[in-house]
Design a protein around this motif. Structure first.
Motif, PDB file in Angstrom:
ATOM      1  N   PHE A 187       0.828  -1.210   0.000  1.00 27.21           N
ATOM      2  CA  PHE A 187       0.000   0.000   0.000  1.00 27.21           C
ATOM      3  C   PHE A 187       0.859   1.255   0.000  1.00 27.21           C
ATOM      4  CE2 PHE A 187      -2.032   3.472   2.294  1.00 27.21           C
ATOM      5  CZ  PHE A 187      -3.224   3.614   1.599  1.00 27.21           C
ATOM      6  N   PHE A 188       1.853   1.302   0.896  1.00 31.64           N
ATOM      7  CA  PHE A 188       2.706   2.485   0.986  1.00 31.64           C
ATOM      8  C   PHE A 188       3.673   2.579  -0.197  1.00 31.64           C
ATOM      9  CE2 PHE A 188       2.030   1.811   5.722  1.00 31.64           C
ATOM     10  CZ  PHE A 188       1.188   2.906   5.871  1.00 31.64           C
ATOM     11  N   ALA A 189       3.962   1.443  -0.827  1.00 30.62           N
ATOM     12  CA  ALA A 189       4.976   1.367  -1.897  1.00 30.62           C
ATOM     13  C   ALA A 189       6.355   1.698  -1.349  1.00 30.62           C
ATOM     14  CB  ALA A 189       4.621   2.286  -3.057  1.00 30.62           C
ATOM     15  N   CYS A 190       6.585   1.346  -0.079  1.00 31.48           N
ATOM     16  CA  CYS A 190       7.898   1.505   0.533  1.00 31.48           C
ATOM     17  C   CYS A 190       7.978   0.576   1.739  1.00 31.48           C
ATOM     18  CB  CYS A 190       8.165   2.952   0.950  1.00 31.48           C
ATOM     19  SG  CYS A 190       7.232   3.501   2.395  1.00 31.48           S
ATOM     20  N   ALA A 191       9.180   0.374   2.237  1.00 29.13           N
ATOM     21  CA  ALA A 191       9.367  -0.498   3.395  1.00 29.13           C
ATOM     22  C   ALA A 191       8.845   0.171   4.666  1.00 29.13           C
ATOM     23  CB  ALA A 191      10.849  -0.838   3.559  1.00 29.13           C
ATOM     24  N   VAL A 192       8.408  -0.650   5.620  1.00 27.22           N
ATOM     25  CA  VAL A 192       7.965  -0.167   6.929  1.00 27.22           C
ATOM     26  C   VAL A 192       9.049  -0.510   7.941  1.00 27.22           C
ATOM     27  CG1 VAL A 192       6.230  -0.342   8.744  1.00 27.22           C
ATOM     28  CG2 VAL A 192       5.539  -0.466   6.334  1.00 27.22           C
ATOM     29  N   SER A 193       9.582   0.509   8.617  1.00 22.43           N
ATOM     30  CA  SER A 193      10.636   0.307   9.605  1.00 22.43           C
ATOM     31  C   SER A 193      10.039   0.265  11.004  1.00 22.43           C
ATOM     32  CB  SER A 193      11.667   1.442   9.522  1.00 22.43           C
ATOM     33  OG  SER A 193      12.203   1.546   8.227  1.00 22.43           O
ATOM     34  N   GLU A 194      10.765  -0.358  11.924  1.00 18.06           N
ATOM     35  CA  GLU A 194      10.318  -0.422  13.314  1.00 18.06           C
ATOM     36  C   GLU A 194      11.016   0.656  14.127  1.00 18.06           C
ATOM     37  OE1 GLU A 194       9.914  -3.627  17.010  1.00 18.06           O
ATOM     38  OE2 GLU A 194      10.562  -4.278  15.023  1.00 18.06           O
ATOM     39  N   GLY A 195      10.275   1.361  14.971  1.00 18.20           N
ATOM     40  CA  GLY A 195      10.825   2.413  15.813  1.00 18.20           C
ATOM     41  C   GLY A 195       9.897   2.719  16.960  1.00 18.20           C
ATOM     42  N   PRO A 196      10.334   3.540  17.924  1.00 17.49           N
ATOM     43  CA  PRO A 196       9.531   3.790  19.124  1.00 17.49           C
ATOM     44  C   PRO A 196       8.275   4.623  18.891  1.00 17.49           C
ATOM     45  CG  PRO A 196      11.517   5.128  19.142  1.00 17.49           C
ATOM     46  CD  PRO A 196      11.654   4.176  18.005  1.00 17.49           C
ATOM     47  N   GLN A 197       8.249   5.449  17.839  1.00 23.91           N
ATOM     48  CA  GLN A 197       7.088   6.300  17.577  1.00 23.91           C
ATOM     49  C   GLN A 197       6.608   6.124  16.146  1.00 23.91           C
ATOM     50  OE1 GLN A 197       7.630  10.572  17.154  1.00 23.91           O
ATOM     51  NE2 GLN A 197       5.697  10.996  18.189  1.00 23.91           N
ATOM     52  N   PRO A 198       5.301   5.899  15.944  1.00 26.35           N
ATOM     53  CA  PRO A 198       4.803   5.824  14.567  1.00 26.35           C
ATOM     54  C   PRO A 198       4.968   7.162  13.871  1.00 26.35           C
ATOM     55  CG  PRO A 198       2.979   5.838  16.139  1.00 26.35           C
ATOM     56  CD  PRO A 198       4.230   5.706  16.939  1.00 26.35           C
ATOM     57  N   SER A 199       5.415   7.127  12.633  1.00 28.00           N
ATOM     58  CA  SER A 199       5.635   8.386  11.911  1.00 28.00           C
ATOM     59  C   SER A 199       5.622   8.154  10.408  1.00 28.00           C
ATOM     60  CB  SER A 199       6.967   9.022  12.316  1.00 28.00           C
ATOM     61  OG  SER A 199       8.053   8.226  11.894  1.00 28.00           O
ATOM     62  N   LEU A 200       5.395   9.233   9.693  1.00 27.71           N
ATOM     63  CA  LEU A 200       5.457   9.259   8.236  1.00 27.71           C
ATOM     64  C   LEU A 200       6.357  10.411   7.815  1.00 27.71           C
ATOM     65  CD1 LEU A 200       1.651   8.919   7.444  1.00 27.71           C
ATOM     66  CD2 LEU A 200       3.368   7.209   6.832  1.00 27.71           C
ATOM     67  N   THR A 201       7.127  10.198   6.762  1.00 19.53           N
ATOM     68  CA  THR A 201       7.937  11.269   6.196  1.00 19.53           C
ATOM     69  C   THR A 201       7.616  11.388   4.716  1.00 19.53           C
ATOM     70  OG1 THR A 201       9.719  10.836   7.775  1.00 19.53           O
ATOM     71  CG2 THR A 201      10.264  12.150   5.835  1.00 19.53           C
ATOM     72  N   PHE A 202       7.392  12.639   4.267  1.00 19.28           N
ATOM     73  CA  PHE A 202       7.081  12.908   2.866  1.00 19.28           C
ATOM     74  C   PHE A 202       8.166  13.799   2.271  1.00 19.28           C
ATOM     75  CE2 PHE A 202       3.025  12.146   4.968  1.00 19.28           C
ATOM     76  CZ  PHE A 202       2.395  11.268   4.108  1.00 19.28           C
ATOM     77  N   THR A 203       8.434  13.644   0.988  1.00 13.70           N
ATOM     78  CA  THR A 203       9.393  14.514   0.318  1.00 13.70           C
ATOM     79  C   THR A 203       8.834  15.927   0.246  1.00 13.70           C
ATOM     80  OG1 THR A 203       8.482  14.122  -1.891  1.00 13.70           O
ATOM     81  CG2 THR A 203      10.177  12.580  -1.094  1.00 13.70           C
ATOM     82  N   PRO A 204       9.698  16.948   0.121  1.00 15.57           N
ATOM     83  CA  PRO A 204       9.184  18.326  -0.015  1.00 15.57           C
ATOM     84  C   PRO A 204       8.251  18.479  -1.208  1.00 15.57           C
ATOM     85  CG  PRO A 204      11.545  18.328   0.433  1.00 15.57           C
ATOM     86  CD  PRO A 204      11.161  16.901   0.169  1.00 15.57           C
ATOM     87  N   GLU A 205       8.572  17.779  -2.304  1.00 13.59           N
ATOM     88  CA  GLU A 205       7.737  17.894  -3.507  1.00 13.59           C
ATOM     89  C   GLU A 205       6.325  17.381  -3.248  1.00 13.59           C
ATOM     90  OE1 GLU A 205      11.902  18.058  -4.314  1.00 13.59           O
ATOM     91  OE2 GLU A 205      10.745  16.437  -3.378  1.00 13.59           O
ATOM     92  N   ASP A 206       6.194  16.227  -2.599  1.00 10.04           N
ATOM     93  CA  ASP A 206       4.871  15.674  -2.325  1.00 10.04           C
ATOM     94  C   ASP A 206       4.138  16.485  -1.257  1.00 10.04           C
ATOM     95  OD1 ASP A 206       4.943  13.674  -4.191  1.00 10.04           O
ATOM     96  OD2 ASP A 206       5.724  12.156  -2.807  1.00 10.04           O
ATOM     97  N   ALA A 207       4.868  16.972  -0.259  1.00  9.78           N
ATOM     98  CA  ALA A 207       4.234  17.731   0.822  1.00  9.78           C
ATOM     99  C   ALA A 207       3.684  19.068   0.326  1.00  9.78           C
ATOM    100  CB  ALA A 207       5.223  17.964   1.956  1.00  9.78           C
TER     101      ALA A 207
END
Length: 359
Positions: A187-207
């Motif tokens: 769905f995301f078309a990218c890997a999902v990493s494990e970390g202490p806080q759920p988060s999303l990062t978008f490129t400046p172009e997409d944002a």
């Protein structure tokens, strides 16, 4: 980053009126979902229904269980994303769709999200990209994994809906892997990493990609009501609750001084101390309470190392965390986690031993 005061203790969140429409779109019987959640059978038909944090989590847990029982081919969060529609008229969704771009949409949701859900959003917009972090206003209760997954899916689907472009996040982080990770990565078309806080990062172009659904006129009509509700909610919050919220927001950055909190709240240190004293509290007591509650949460519900927990709580080193935890609880972190951790995990909480000759 928007400032989020927590709702007052015992606050109930207004029930979203689109639940019936969502369940219809998912072909899930509302009576079955409510029974699983141990909620009133007429909840969705009540004029002004509301849910506590615990009930809100129960409803999501029941929704996932009912979806699984029906043999759904995809995880529930992805099913909901595919059914998302402006027809639902969910406040956060509507506010976002009226925005000029994803940065503006996330800023609006971050400001008003706590009116409808026990969630706070941390937004960091920089030339390198836009990062959205998710946290929960009541750290004593662990949100169901399905809800965490849905919120991550929601913001990506929102961007895709509003731009009609196949937005792909630059990074997705989840506290623990979902049972079926492959559908989410597809769905995301990218890997999902494990970390202490759920988060999303978008490129400046997409944002900054323009939203085709932008509607400034509708937002100007809609915003005053939201602003008034936010003001009314803040007036109900005690000073200790506002300090607690400011501390939760500041913890990852490590600036936990009274002066920093006062700047966030717009009051002098003397005024803050007086108001806390009138409530039978103090700044240090509130800070210790926040750290204690979060420490219990991390120890009981995660496999984070001592160093990671120490960092998340704003300590300079793990030894300081161990000493503070013993002072708060009379127990060591090792003892608190002993029942749920393997011996290999426990060493991380032991104070670091100095090597011979080390000072």
């Amino acid at each position: 980053m928007p400032h989020n005061n927590p709702p007052p203790s015992g606050y109930h969140y207004p029930l979203w009126h689109g639940w019936r429409l969502l369940l219809k779109d998912l072909a899930l019987p509302e009576a079955h979902v409510l029974r699983r959640a141990q909620l009133p059978s007429d909840l969705f038909s009540r004029e002004s229904a509301s849910l506590s944090t615990a009930q809100y989590f129960q409803l999501w847990t029941a929704l996932e269980a009912e979806s699984d029982a029906a043999g759904a081919p995809e995880p529930l969060p992805i099913r909901i994303a595919r059914a998302m529609s402006a027809d639902w008229f969910e406040p956060a969704l509507f506010a976002a769709l009226c925005s000029a771009d994803l940065n503006a949409a996330l800023a609006r949701i971050a400001r008003y999200k706590r009116l409808v859900a026990p969630m706070a959003l941390q937004l960091d917009i920089s030339p390198q990209g836009t990062r959205l972090g998710l946290s929960w206003l009541d750290q004593s209760q662990r949100p169901p994994a399905v809800l965490v997954a849905f919120d991550l899916v929601f913001f990506v689907q929102l961007a895709r809906m509003a731009t009609r472009a196949n937005i792909t996040p630059a990074a997705v982080v989840c506290p623990a892997p979902q049972p079926a990770l492959a559908p989410y990565e597809a769905f995301f078309a990218c890997a999902v990493s494990e970390g202490p806080q759920p988060s999303l990062t978008f490129t400046p172009e997409d944002a900054q990609r323009p939203f085709l659904t932008v509607n400034h006129g509708m937002w100007q009509f809609f915003e005053p009501t939201l602003r008034k509700r936010l003001h009314d909610l803040d007036r109900q919050s005690s000073t200790a609750e506002r300090v607690r919220s400011a501390l939760l927001e500041a913890l990852p950055a490590g600036d936990l001084s009274m002066e920093a909190v006062c700047r966030k709240l717009g009051v002098s240190t003397r005024t803050l101390q007086r108001r806390l004293r009138e409530e039978g509290s103090s700044f240090q007591a509130t800070l210790n309470g926040v750290r204690t509650q979060l420490a219990h949460h991390y120890l009981e519900n995660s496999a984070l190392s001592g160093a990671e927990i120490s960092f998340l709580l704003g300590f300079e080193d793990p030894n300081s965390f161990v000493r503070a935890f013993q002072a708060w609880t009379g127990k060591t972190p090792q003892a608190m986690r002993k029942r749920s951790s393997s011996p290999a995990q426990l060493w991380a909480f032991a104070p670091k031993q100095k090597a011979p000759g080390e000072t």
